[in-house]
Design a protein around this motif. Structure first.
Motif, short mmCIF file in Angstrom:
data_model
loop_
_atom_site.label_atom_id
_atom_site.label_comp_id
_atom_site.label_asym_id
_atom_site.label_seq_id
_atom_site.Cartn_x
_atom_site.Cartn_y
_atom_site.Cartn_z
N GLY A 91 1.28 25.88 55.58
CA GLY A 91 2.60 26.47 55.71
C GLY A 91 3.48 25.82 56.73
O GLY A 91 4.61 26.27 56.96
N VAL A 92 3.00 24.77 57.40
CA VAL A 92 3.80 24.08 58.40
C VAL A 92 4.27 22.75 57.83
O VAL A 92 3.68 22.21 56.89
CB VAL A 92 3.01 23.85 59.69
CG1 VAL A 92 2.50 25.16 60.24
CG2 VAL A 92 1.85 22.87 59.47
N GLU A 93 5.35 22.26 58.41
CA GLU A 93 5.86 20.95 58.04
C GLU A 93 5.58 19.98 59.18
O GLU A 93 5.62 20.34 60.35
CB GLU A 93 7.37 21.02 57.79
CG GLU A 93 7.75 21.94 56.65
CD GLU A 93 9.26 21.95 56.43
OE1 GLU A 93 9.79 20.91 55.97
OE2 GLU A 93 9.90 22.97 56.74
N ILE A 94 5.34 18.72 58.82
CA ILE A 94 5.08 17.69 59.82
C ILE A 94 6.01 16.52 59.53
O ILE A 94 6.14 16.08 58.39
CB ILE A 94 3.60 17.25 59.81
CG1 ILE A 94 3.36 16.20 60.88
CG2 ILE A 94 3.16 16.78 58.45
CD1 ILE A 94 1.88 15.89 61.10
N MET A 95 6.72 16.08 60.56
CA MET A 95 7.70 15.00 60.41
C MET A 95 7.81 14.26 61.74
O MET A 95 7.12 14.61 62.71
CB MET A 95 9.05 15.57 59.97
CG MET A 95 9.55 16.71 60.85
SD MET A 95 10.96 17.58 60.11
CE MET A 95 10.18 18.35 58.68
N ASP A 96 8.67 13.24 61.77
CA ASP A 96 8.81 12.49 63.02
C ASP A 96 9.53 13.34 64.06
O ASP A 96 10.16 14.35 63.75
CB ASP A 96 9.56 11.18 62.77
CG ASP A 96 10.99 11.42 62.30
OD1 ASP A 96 11.84 11.72 63.15
OD2 ASP A 96 11.22 11.32 61.07
N TYR A 97 9.47 12.90 65.31
CA TYR A 97 9.96 13.71 66.42
C TYR A 97 11.45 14.03 66.28
O TYR A 97 11.87 15.17 66.50
CB TYR A 97 9.72 12.98 67.75
CG TYR A 97 8.25 12.88 68.13
CD1 TYR A 97 7.51 14.02 68.38
CD2 TYR A 97 7.64 11.64 68.24
CE1 TYR A 97 6.17 13.93 68.75
CE2 TYR A 97 6.30 11.54 68.60
CZ TYR A 97 5.57 12.68 68.84
OH TYR A 97 4.25 12.59 69.20
N GLY A 98 12.26 13.04 65.95
CA GLY A 98 13.69 13.26 65.88
C GLY A 98 14.08 14.26 64.82
O GLY A 98 14.88 15.17 65.05
#
Length: 403
Positions: free
Chosen positions: A58-65
Protein backbone atom coordinates in the motif's frame (compact mmCIF):
# COMPACT_ATOMS: atom_id res chain seq x y z
CA UNK A 1 -15.09 26.34 -11.36
CA UNK A 2 -16.68 24.21 -8.63
CA UNK A 3 -15.03 21.12 -10.08
CA UNK A 4 -11.62 22.82 -10.08
CA UNK A 5 -12.05 23.98 -6.45
CA UNK A 6 -13.08 20.47 -5.44
CA UNK A 7 -9.97 19.03 -7.11
CA UNK A 8 -7.76 21.59 -5.36
CA UNK A 9 -9.31 20.80 -1.96
CA UNK A 10 -8.91 17.08 -2.60
CA UNK A 11 -5.26 17.57 -3.51
CA UNK A 12 -4.64 19.62 -0.36
CA UNK A 13 -6.39 17.02 1.81
CA UNK A 14 -4.43 14.20 0.21
CA UNK A 15 -1.16 16.07 0.75
CA UNK A 16 -1.99 16.71 4.42
CA UNK A 17 -2.88 13.05 4.92
CA UNK A 18 0.30 11.83 3.22
CA UNK A 19 3.60 11.40 5.01
CA UNK A 20 6.88 10.97 3.19
CA UNK A 21 9.65 8.83 4.66
CA UNK A 22 13.21 9.10 3.42
CA UNK A 23 14.90 5.75 3.95
CA UNK A 24 13.69 2.17 3.75
CA UNK A 25 15.59 0.75 6.73
CA UNK A 26 14.13 -1.00 9.76
CA UNK A 27 12.79 2.14 11.42
CA UNK A 28 11.43 3.63 8.19
CA UNK A 29 9.59 0.44 7.29
CA UNK A 30 8.18 -0.01 10.81
CA UNK A 31 7.02 3.60 11.00
CA UNK A 32 5.47 3.39 7.53
CA UNK A 33 3.54 0.25 8.47
CA UNK A 34 2.24 1.91 11.64
CA UNK A 35 1.22 5.05 9.73
CA UNK A 36 -0.72 2.94 7.24
CA UNK A 37 -2.58 1.26 10.10
CA UNK A 38 -3.87 4.58 11.44
CA UNK A 39 -5.02 5.86 8.04
CA UNK A 40 -2.14 7.86 6.57
CA UNK A 41 -0.92 7.57 3.00
CA UNK A 42 2.78 6.74 2.99
CA UNK A 43 5.34 7.57 0.32
CA UNK A 44 8.92 6.33 0.55
CA UNK A 45 11.85 8.22 -0.91
CA UNK A 46 14.81 6.04 -1.77
CA UNK A 47 17.93 5.91 -3.95
CA UNK A 48 16.46 2.84 -5.64
CA UNK A 49 12.84 2.76 -6.76
CA UNK A 50 12.77 -1.03 -6.98
CA UNK A 51 10.01 -2.43 -4.80
CA UNK A 52 11.05 -4.76 -2.00
CA UNK A 53 8.93 -7.36 -0.19
CA UNK A 54 10.07 -5.87 3.12
CA UNK A 55 8.06 -2.71 2.56
CA UNK A 56 4.42 -2.80 3.70
CA UNK A 57 1.78 -3.16 1.02
CA UNK A 58 0.00 0.00 0.00
CA UNK A 59 2.99 2.34 -0.04
CA UNK A 60 4.61 4.06 -2.97
CA UNK A 61 8.37 4.23 -3.52
CA UNK A 62 10.00 6.87 -5.69
CA UNK A 63 13.06 9.10 -5.85
CA UNK A 64 13.65 11.66 -3.11
CA UNK A 65 12.58 14.74 -5.06
CA UNK A 66 9.31 13.31 -6.30
CA UNK A 67 8.46 11.83 -2.91
CA UNK A 68 9.15 15.15 -1.15
CA UNK A 69 6.62 16.93 -3.37
CA UNK A 70 3.85 14.59 -2.28
CA UNK A 71 3.79 15.58 1.39
CA UNK A 72 4.36 18.53 3.70
CA UNK A 73 5.82 16.26 6.43
CA UNK A 74 9.00 14.35 5.64
CA UNK A 75 10.50 11.87 8.11
CA UNK A 76 14.24 11.42 7.70
CA UNK A 77 14.94 7.81 8.66
CA UNK A 78 18.53 8.04 7.51
CA UNK A 79 21.86 8.61 9.23
CA UNK A 80 23.46 12.02 9.65
CA UNK A 81 26.30 11.04 7.32
CA UNK A 82 23.81 10.89 4.43
CA UNK A 83 22.19 14.30 4.98
CA UNK A 84 24.36 16.10 2.42
CA UNK A 85 22.22 15.11 -0.59
CA UNK A 86 19.41 17.22 0.90
CA UNK A 87 21.18 20.41 -0.19
CA UNK A 88 20.32 19.50 -3.80
CA UNK A 89 16.65 19.32 -2.80
CA UNK A 90 16.59 22.59 -0.84
CA UNK A 91 14.25 24.25 -3.37
CA UNK A 92 11.74 21.41 -2.89
CA UNK A 93 12.12 21.24 0.90
CA UNK A 94 11.42 24.96 1.44
CA UNK A 95 8.63 25.26 4.01
CA UNK A 96 8.47 21.50 4.54
CA UNK A 97 8.47 19.93 8.00
CA UNK A 98 11.56 17.73 8.31
CA UNK A 99 11.32 15.25 11.18
CA UNK A 100 14.76 14.16 12.34
CA UNK A 101 14.66 10.75 14.06
CA UNK A 102 18.39 10.05 14.08
CA UNK A 103 20.67 9.17 17.00
CA UNK A 104 24.43 8.96 17.36
CA UNK A 105 26.78 6.15 18.31
CA UNK A 106 28.02 7.91 21.45
CA UNK A 107 27.15 10.87 23.64
CA UNK A 108 28.06 14.30 22.17
CA UNK A 109 29.57 12.72 19.10
CA UNK A 110 29.38 15.99 17.13
CA UNK A 111 29.69 19.65 18.17
CA UNK A 112 26.03 20.30 17.28
CA UNK A 113 23.03 18.00 17.38
CA UNK A 114 21.89 16.17 14.26
CA UNK A 115 18.72 18.27 14.12
CA UNK A 116 20.69 21.54 14.27
CA UNK A 117 23.04 20.25 11.57
CA UNK A 118 20.01 19.46 9.42
CA UNK A 119 18.60 22.94 9.99
CA UNK A 120 21.91 24.42 8.79
CA UNK A 121 21.87 22.31 5.62
CA UNK A 122 18.28 23.21 4.75
CA UNK A 123 17.74 26.62 6.37
CA UNK A 124 14.32 27.25 4.81
CA UNK A 125 12.84 23.99 6.08
CA UNK A 126 11.18 23.56 9.47
CA UNK A 127 13.15 20.95 11.41
CA UNK A 128 11.52 19.04 14.26
CA UNK A 129 13.26 16.46 16.44
CA UNK A 130 10.97 13.54 17.31
CA UNK A 131 10.63 9.75 17.47
CA UNK A 132 14.32 9.18 18.23
CA UNK A 133 13.44 7.47 21.53
CA UNK A 134 11.02 5.06 19.82
CA UNK A 135 12.58 1.89 18.44
CA UNK A 136 11.64 -0.05 15.34
CA UNK A 137 10.96 -3.06 17.55
CA UNK A 138 8.40 -1.16 19.64
CA UNK A 139 6.60 0.00 16.49
CA UNK A 140 6.52 -3.56 15.16
CA UNK A 141 5.21 -4.97 18.45
CA UNK A 142 2.31 -2.54 18.50
CA UNK A 143 3.74 -0.44 21.36
CA UNK A 144 2.44 -3.01 23.85
CA UNK A 145 5.68 -3.43 25.79
CA UNK A 146 7.36 -0.07 25.18
CA UNK A 147 7.26 3.46 26.48
CA UNK A 148 4.71 5.61 24.66
CA UNK A 149 6.43 8.91 25.34
CA UNK A 150 7.74 10.85 22.35
CA UNK A 151 9.92 13.89 23.03
CA UNK A 152 9.43 16.67 20.49
CA UNK A 153 11.43 19.87 20.03
CA UNK A 154 11.65 22.49 17.31
CA UNK A 155 11.75 26.23 16.66
CA UNK A 156 8.40 26.40 14.85
CA UNK A 157 5.35 25.79 17.04
CA UNK A 158 3.00 24.92 14.16
CA UNK A 159 5.42 22.30 12.85
CA UNK A 160 5.72 20.77 16.31
CA UNK A 161 1.94 20.66 16.58
CA UNK A 162 1.67 18.76 13.27
CA UNK A 163 4.26 16.20 14.39
CA UNK A 164 2.59 15.84 17.79
CA UNK A 165 -0.75 15.21 16.06
CA UNK A 166 0.87 12.40 14.08
CA UNK A 167 2.29 10.93 17.29
CA UNK A 168 -1.15 11.04 18.93
CA UNK A 169 -2.74 9.19 16.01
CA UNK A 170 -0.04 6.54 16.37
CA UNK A 171 -1.12 6.01 19.99
CA UNK A 172 1.93 7.73 21.43
CA UNK A 173 2.19 10.49 24.04
CA UNK A 174 4.05 13.53 22.67
CA UNK A 175 5.88 15.80 25.11
CA UNK A 176 6.96 19.27 23.95
CA UNK A 177 10.54 19.85 25.13
CA UNK A 178 11.03 23.33 23.69
CA UNK A 179 13.28 24.69 20.96
CA UNK A 180 15.77 22.89 18.76
CA UNK A 181 18.50 23.65 21.29
CA UNK A 182 17.20 20.69 23.31
CA UNK A 183 17.79 18.26 20.42
CA UNK A 184 21.29 17.36 21.62
CA UNK A 185 19.94 16.40 25.02
CA UNK A 186 17.24 14.22 23.42
CA UNK A 187 19.82 12.49 21.25
CA UNK A 188 21.98 11.78 24.30
CA UNK A 189 18.96 10.56 26.24
CA UNK A 190 18.48 7.69 23.82
CA UNK A 191 22.02 6.48 24.54
CA UNK A 192 21.61 6.25 28.31
CA UNK A 193 20.67 2.85 29.73
CA UNK A 194 17.90 3.24 32.34
CA UNK A 195 18.71 6.91 33.04
CA UNK A 196 16.33 7.17 36.01
CA UNK A 197 17.93 4.14 37.64
CA UNK A 198 21.53 5.33 37.58
CA UNK A 199 21.49 7.35 40.82
CA UNK A 200 19.45 4.77 42.82
CA UNK A 201 21.76 2.04 41.55
CA UNK A 202 24.89 3.87 42.71
CA UNK A 203 23.29 4.65 46.08
CA UNK A 204 22.31 1.02 46.67
CA UNK A 205 25.72 -0.30 45.57
CA UNK A 206 27.47 2.23 47.80
CA UNK A 207 25.36 1.33 50.84
CA UNK A 208 25.81 -2.38 50.19
CA UNK A 209 29.59 -2.07 49.94
CA UNK A 210 29.79 0.13 53.03
CA UNK A 211 27.71 -2.13 55.31
CA UNK A 212 29.32 -5.29 53.95
CA UNK A 213 32.85 -4.13 54.76
CA UNK A 214 31.64 -2.68 58.04
CA UNK A 215 30.23 -6.08 59.09
CA UNK A 216 33.36 -7.76 57.77
CA UNK A 217 35.52 -5.60 60.03
CA UNK A 218 33.37 -5.96 63.16
CA UNK A 219 32.48 -9.66 62.82
CA UNK A 220 35.45 -11.31 61.07
CA UNK A 221 38.58 -9.17 61.13
CA UNK A 222 38.12 -7.94 64.71
CA UNK A 223 37.45 -11.47 66.02
CA UNK A 224 40.41 -12.86 64.11
CA UNK A 225 42.82 -10.26 65.56
CA UNK A 226 41.53 -10.12 69.11
CA UNK A 227 40.52 -13.71 69.73
CA UNK A 228 42.44 -15.59 67.03
CA UNK A 229 39.24 -17.25 65.75
CA UNK A 230 38.46 -17.70 62.08
CA UNK A 231 34.87 -16.65 61.29
CA UNK A 232 35.42 -16.22 57.56
CA UNK A 233 32.72 -18.82 56.89
CA UNK A 234 30.18 -16.14 57.87
CA UNK A 235 30.99 -14.02 54.83
CA UNK A 236 29.08 -16.02 52.23
CA UNK A 237 25.69 -16.23 53.94
CA UNK A 238 25.39 -14.74 57.42
CA UNK A 239 27.03 -11.36 56.79
CA UNK A 240 25.39 -11.06 53.40
CA UNK A 241 22.00 -11.82 54.92
CA UNK A 242 22.61 -9.17 57.56
CA UNK A 243 23.47 -6.54 54.97
CA UNK A 244 20.30 -7.05 52.91
CA UNK A 245 17.77 -5.93 55.55
CA UNK A 246 20.02 -3.07 56.70
CA UNK A 247 20.29 -1.67 53.16
CA UNK A 248 16.60 -2.29 52.54
CA UNK A 249 15.59 -0.34 55.65
CA UNK A 250 18.00 2.48 54.79
CA UNK A 251 16.70 2.75 51.21
CA UNK A 252 13.13 2.75 52.48
CA UNK A 253 13.99 5.70 54.72
CA UNK A 254 15.66 7.47 51.78
CA UNK A 255 12.38 7.17 49.85
CA UNK A 256 10.58 9.42 52.35
CA UNK A 257 13.41 11.69 53.44
CA UNK A 258 13.37 14.00 50.36
CA UNK A 259 9.63 14.61 50.76
CA UNK A 260 10.23 15.70 54.35
CA UNK A 261 13.11 17.96 53.30
CA UNK A 262 10.88 19.46 50.60
CA UNK A 263 8.19 20.17 53.21
CA UNK A 264 10.66 22.04 55.40
CA UNK A 265 11.90 24.01 52.39
CA UNK A 266 8.33 25.07 51.59
CA UNK A 267 7.71 26.03 55.20
CA UNK A 268 10.89 28.12 55.22
CA UNK A 269 10.07 29.87 51.94
CA UNK A 270 6.35 30.20 52.65
CA UNK A 271 5.41 29.34 49.07
CA UNK A 272 5.26 26.41 46.68
CA UNK A 273 5.93 28.50 43.58
CA UNK A 274 9.71 28.17 43.67
CA UNK A 275 11.80 25.31 42.39
CA UNK A 276 13.57 23.04 44.79
CA UNK A 277 17.37 22.78 44.63
CA UNK A 278 18.59 20.63 41.78
CA UNK A 279 19.90 17.88 44.05
CA UNK A 280 16.53 17.66 45.82
CA UNK A 281 14.63 17.59 42.52
CA UNK A 282 16.80 14.75 41.30
CA UNK A 283 16.41 12.89 44.57
CA UNK A 284 12.62 13.19 44.51
CA UNK A 285 12.44 11.96 40.92
CA UNK A 286 14.17 8.68 41.81
CA UNK A 287 12.09 7.80 44.89
CA UNK A 288 10.13 5.14 43.02
CA UNK A 289 13.33 3.43 41.89
CA UNK A 290 14.76 3.55 45.41
CA UNK A 291 11.60 1.91 46.76
CA UNK A 292 11.71 -0.87 44.17
CA UNK A 293 15.38 -1.58 44.90
CA UNK A 294 14.58 -1.65 48.61
CA UNK A 295 11.85 -4.18 47.93
CA UNK A 296 14.33 -6.23 45.90
CA UNK A 297 16.74 -6.32 48.84
CA UNK A 298 13.88 -7.48 51.06
CA UNK A 299 13.20 -10.37 48.68
CA UNK A 300 16.89 -11.29 48.66
CA UNK A 301 16.76 -11.27 52.45
CA UNK A 302 13.79 -13.63 52.33
CA UNK A 303 15.61 -15.97 49.94
CA UNK A 304 18.69 -16.08 52.16
CA UNK A 305 16.42 -16.76 55.12
CA UNK A 306 15.41 -20.02 53.46
CA UNK A 307 19.06 -20.98 53.07
CA UNK A 308 20.07 -20.76 56.72
CA UNK A 309 18.03 -21.38 59.90
CA UNK A 310 17.26 -17.87 61.14
CA UNK A 311 14.73 -16.75 63.73
CA UNK A 312 11.10 -16.22 62.83
CA UNK A 313 11.51 -12.43 63.15
CA UNK A 314 12.81 -12.31 59.56
CA UNK A 315 9.52 -13.51 58.09
CA UNK A 316 7.60 -11.08 60.29
CA UNK A 317 9.80 -8.18 59.15
CA UNK A 318 9.42 -9.13 55.51
CA UNK A 319 5.63 -9.38 55.75
CA UNK A 320 5.53 -5.89 57.23
CA UNK A 321 7.73 -4.60 54.43
CA UNK A 322 5.42 -5.83 51.66
CA UNK A 323 3.00 -2.98 52.32
CA UNK A 324 5.71 -0.35 51.85
CA UNK A 325 4.54 0.48 48.34
CA UNK A 326 1.07 1.41 49.59
CA UNK A 327 -0.12 4.56 51.36
CA UNK A 328 1.02 3.05 54.65
CA UNK A 329 4.67 3.52 53.74
CA UNK A 330 5.48 5.61 56.80
CA UNK A 331 3.69 3.10 59.02
CA UNK A 332 5.78 0.35 57.46
CA UNK A 333 8.93 2.33 58.14
CA UNK A 334 7.80 2.82 61.73
CA UNK A 335 7.13 -0.91 62.24
CA UNK A 336 10.46 -1.95 60.68
CA UNK A 337 12.38 0.58 62.76
CA UNK A 338 10.56 -0.43 65.94
CA UNK A 339 11.25 -4.07 65.21
CA UNK A 340 14.97 -3.36 64.77
CA UNK A 341 15.00 -1.42 68.02
CA UNK A 342 13.21 -4.19 69.93
CA UNK A 343 15.39 -6.93 68.49
CA UNK A 344 18.72 -5.18 68.90
CA UNK A 345 18.37 -3.00 71.98
CA UNK A 346 20.67 -5.26 73.99
CA UNK A 347 23.36 -4.93 71.27
CA UNK A 348 23.16 -1.14 71.32
CA UNK A 349 24.08 -0.73 74.99
CA UNK A 350 26.46 -3.65 75.50
CA UNK A 351 30.07 -2.53 75.13
CA UNK A 352 31.15 -6.06 74.18
CA UNK A 353 29.42 -5.67 70.81
CA UNK A 354 31.46 -2.57 69.95
CA UNK A 355 34.45 -3.76 67.93
CA UNK A 356 37.21 -1.13 68.04
CA UNK A 357 34.60 1.32 69.38
CA UNK A 358 32.54 0.78 66.23
CA UNK A 359 28.80 0.37 66.90
CA UNK A 360 26.97 -2.68 65.48
CA UNK A 361 25.77 -2.35 61.90
CA UNK A 362 22.17 -2.51 63.06
CA UNK A 363 22.72 0.63 65.10
CA UNK A 364 23.98 2.52 62.04
CA UNK A 365 20.98 1.34 60.03
CA UNK A 366 18.66 3.17 62.45
CA UNK A 367 20.15 6.65 61.99
CA UNK A 368 18.32 7.64 58.80
CA UNK A 369 14.99 5.87 59.60
CA UNK A 370 14.84 7.45 63.07
CA UNK A 371 15.65 10.85 61.61
CA UNK A 372 12.86 10.49 59.04
CA UNK A 373 10.34 9.41 61.67
CA UNK A 374 11.20 12.24 64.05
CA UNK A 375 10.94 14.85 61.31
CA UNK A 376 7.71 13.33 60.03
CA UNK A 377 6.24 13.41 63.54
CA UNK A 378 7.10 17.12 63.68
CA UNK A 379 5.39 17.75 60.32
CA UNK A 380 2.14 16.00 61.24
CA UNK A 381 1.59 18.10 64.34
CA UNK A 382 -1.65 20.06 63.76
CA UNK A 383 -0.15 23.57 63.70
CA UNK A 384 2.60 22.63 61.22
CA UNK A 385 0.36 20.40 59.12
CA UNK A 386 -2.27 23.13 58.67
CA UNK A 387 0.31 25.65 57.52
CA UNK A 388 1.97 23.19 55.14
CA UNK A 389 -1.41 22.24 53.66
CA UNK A 390 -2.22 25.92 53.03
CA UNK A 391 1.11 26.41 51.25
CA UNK A 392 0.55 23.38 49.05
CA UNK A 393 -2.93 24.69 48.19
CA UNK A 394 -1.46 27.96 46.88
CA UNK A 395 -1.13 30.22 49.92
CA UNK A 396 2.02 32.36 50.06
CA UNK A 397 3.61 34.15 52.97
CA UNK A 398 4.76 37.03 50.80
CA UNK A 399 3.25 38.17 47.48
CA UNK A 400 6.69 38.98 46.11
CA UNK A 401 7.16 35.29 45.23
CA UNK A 402 4.35 35.55 42.68
CA UNK A 403 6.63 37.58 40.46
Amino acid sequence: MDVEMADIEKTIHTKENTICIFGTGDFGRSLGYKLLQVGYNVVFGSRSQDSTPLLPKGVEIMDYGEAAQRSSIIVLAIHREHYYFLTNLSHILNGKVLVDVSNNQKVNQYPESNAQFLAQLVPNAKVVKAFNTVSAWSLQSGLLDASRQVFVCGDDSNSKRLVMDVACRLGLTPLDQGSLLVAGELENYALHLFPMWRLPFFISIGLTAFFFFYCLITDVIYTSIKEGKDYSFLIAVSITNRVFPIVSLTLLALVYLPGIIAAFVQLYRGTKYRRFPHWLDRWMLCRKQLGLIALGYAFLHAIYTLIIPIRVYVRWWHNNYLISQSKLGHVTLLFCTAHTLIYGWNYFFDIHYYAWCLPPAGTLSLIIPCTVLVLKFFLITPCIDRKLTKIRQGWERSPKHRK
